[in-house]
Design a protein around this motif. Structure first.
Motif, PDB file in Angstrom:
ATOM      1  N   THR A 192      18.229  22.660  62.680  1.00 52.63           N
ATOM      2  CA  THR A 192      18.010  22.924  61.258  1.00 52.63           C
ATOM      3  C   THR A 192      16.542  22.808  60.849  1.00 52.63           C
ATOM      4  N   GLY A 193      15.649  22.519  61.816  1.00 54.12           N
ATOM      5  CA  GLY A 193      14.223  22.503  61.526  1.00 54.12           C
ATOM      6  C   GLY A 193      13.625  21.132  61.277  1.00 54.12           C
ATOM      7  N   ILE A 194      14.379  20.087  61.481  1.00 49.60           N
ATOM      8  CA  ILE A 194      13.852  18.732  61.282  1.00 49.60           C
ATOM      9  C   ILE A 194      12.964  18.357  62.459  1.00 49.60           C
ATOM     10  N   ASP A 195      11.793  17.826  62.166  1.00 46.47           N
ATOM     11  CA  ASP A 195      10.863  17.380  63.194  1.00 46.47           C
ATOM     12  C   ASP A 195      11.347  16.030  63.733  1.00 46.47           C
ATOM     13  N   VAL A 196      12.013  16.069  64.873  1.00 44.67           N
ATOM     14  CA  VAL A 196      12.601  14.852  65.442  1.00 44.67           C
ATOM     15  C   VAL A 196      11.524  13.851  65.825  1.00 44.67           C
ATOM     16  N   ASP A 197      10.393  14.325  66.333  1.00 42.31           N
ATOM     17  CA  ASP A 197       9.311  13.415  66.699  1.00 42.31           C
ATOM     18  C   ASP A 197       8.778  12.668  65.476  1.00 42.31           C
ATOM     19  N   GLN A 198       8.703  13.363  64.351  1.00 41.75           N
ATOM     20  CA  GLN A 198       8.259  12.705  63.125  1.00 41.75           C
ATOM     21  C   GLN A 198       9.268  11.649  62.685  1.00 41.75           C
ATOM     22  N   VAL A 199      10.540  11.948  62.847  1.00 35.91           N
ATOM     23  CA  VAL A 199      11.586  10.987  62.506  1.00 35.91           C
ATOM     24  C   VAL A 199      11.486   9.752  63.402  1.00 35.91           C
ATOM     25  N   ILE A 200      11.211   9.971  64.677  1.00 37.86           N
ATOM     26  CA  ILE A 200      11.069   8.847  65.607  1.00 37.86           C
ATOM     27  C   ILE A 200       9.890   7.968  65.213  1.00 37.86           C
ATOM     28  N   ARG A 201       8.773   8.595  64.831  1.00 33.82           N
ATOM     29  CA  ARG A 201       7.617   7.805  64.390  1.00 33.82           C
ATOM     30  C   ARG A 201       7.952   7.006  63.131  1.00 33.82           C
ATOM     31  N   ALA A 202       8.674   7.632  62.205  1.00 32.41           N
ATOM     32  CA  ALA A 202       9.071   6.923  60.981  1.00 32.41           C
ATOM     33  C   ALA A 202      10.000   5.755  61.311  1.00 32.41           C
TER      34      ALA A 202
END
Length: 316
Positions: free
Chosen positions: A201-211
């Motif tokens: 769906t376009g979610i940046d998984v790497d950004q979520v991991i950093r958060a």
């Protein structure tokens, strides 16, 4: 009634149980987020919590030596949190990310190795002996609040416990806002439900991991500082001793459920302290040395009877 039961029970068992539960809750938030989003048990979480407390102590000592001003631990924890967050990023980049697509057991063993590395690093840098968290002689800082004069009820709450209560409430409110009101919070919830679908769906998984590491790092630092404020000591095993109760809190509340981790932490903290209360006679129900066993027993029972936890979290 208050003299015989209430005073001792509330001031020496109930309030310390709530304080301990707040510390468990903050530590369990990072564990449950890591488990829910990255799908592995981070055994290094307790050591990172300990590292945050040592870094806070170091910043306090540097400011006192250079400027001559004694700063409060919560103030020194702000710059320490930046170091802890980068430490979380570093451990993820070099120890966890290479095993992201591998079997879960490999990344779990990597976290166990990271735990040993961090503990050894603390022993090399700060030494293996205990350190006093706040130098000098601590003054009695208990705030006395009277309920009613006719029964003479007195509530004894040290200032440090009030700060721990208030700090935990602030962290929970901010976490609730992040998860429910912000875009990154909604993305974190989506990745927790289905990483592949979130990526499509376009979610940046790497950004979520950093958060996730940022939130987990700040909560771990807060738990470590609050623990050091409570016991007034720093020791290299403090993180490891907190690890099992924090895992028990995360499992009790439900893996991947931050609010469940908070509830689980409070329940585990109260259960540990109240298990030592002399419910029958004058002897403690359980020796204080078995407090950790109480957390372990609750965790085992929950895994057997309700593995998804109280809030229906993820079960593996």
């Amino acid at each position: 009634m208050w003299d015989a039961f209430g005073f001792e029970f509330v001031n020496f068992y109930l309030i310390p149980g709530l304080v301990l539960g707040c510390i468990y809750a903050l530590g369990a938030i990072g564990i449950t987020l890591t488990f829910g989003i990255l799908r592995f048990a981070n055994f290094a979480h307790g050591e990172l919590m300990m590292m945050g407390a040592y870094l806070t102590w170091t910043i306090m000592a540097i400011i006192t030596a250079v400027i001559g001003i004694t700063v409060h631990p919560l103030i020194a924890a702000i710059p320490a949190s930046i170091v802890v967050i980068y430490l979380f990023f570093w451990t993820d980049k070099f120890f966890y990310k290479p095993f992201r697509k591998a079997d879960t057991i490999k990344v779990v063993m990597a976290s166990f190795g990271m735990m040993l590395i961090l503990r050894s690093a603390v022993q090399v840098i700060w030494g293996p002996n205990q350190l006093t968290f706040v130098p000098g002689i601590a003054k009695p800082n208990a705030g006395l609040m009277s309920w009613t004069d006719d029964i003479g009820a007195i509530l004894l709450i040290p200032n440090k416990h009030l700060l721990i209560f208030a700090g935990t409430i602030v962290f929970v409110v901010v976490l609730s806002y992040i998860l429910n009101r912000t875009r990154i919070g909604k993305a974190m919830r989506a990745v927790s439900d289905s990483p592949d679908l979130a990526h499509v769906t376009g979610i940046d998984v790497d950004q979520v991991i950093r958060a996730t590491w940022i939130v987990g790092g700040v909560c771990a630092l807060a738990a470590g500082v609050f623990l050091a404020m409570d016991i007034q000591l720093l020791e290299t095993t403090m993180g490891f001793r907190m690890l099992l109760p924090m895992f028990a809190a995360a499992i009790l509340g439900g893996i991947g459920k931050p609010y469940g981790a908070v509830a689980g932490g409070l329940i585990i903290g109260l259960a540990e302290e109240l298990s030592a209360y002399p419910w029958i006679g004058t002897e403690p129900l359980l020796s204080p040395g078995y407090k950790t066993g109480v957390a372990f027993a609750i965790m085992v029972v929950m895994l057997i009877l309700r593995p998804q936890g109280l809030f229906k979290g993820r079960s593996f």
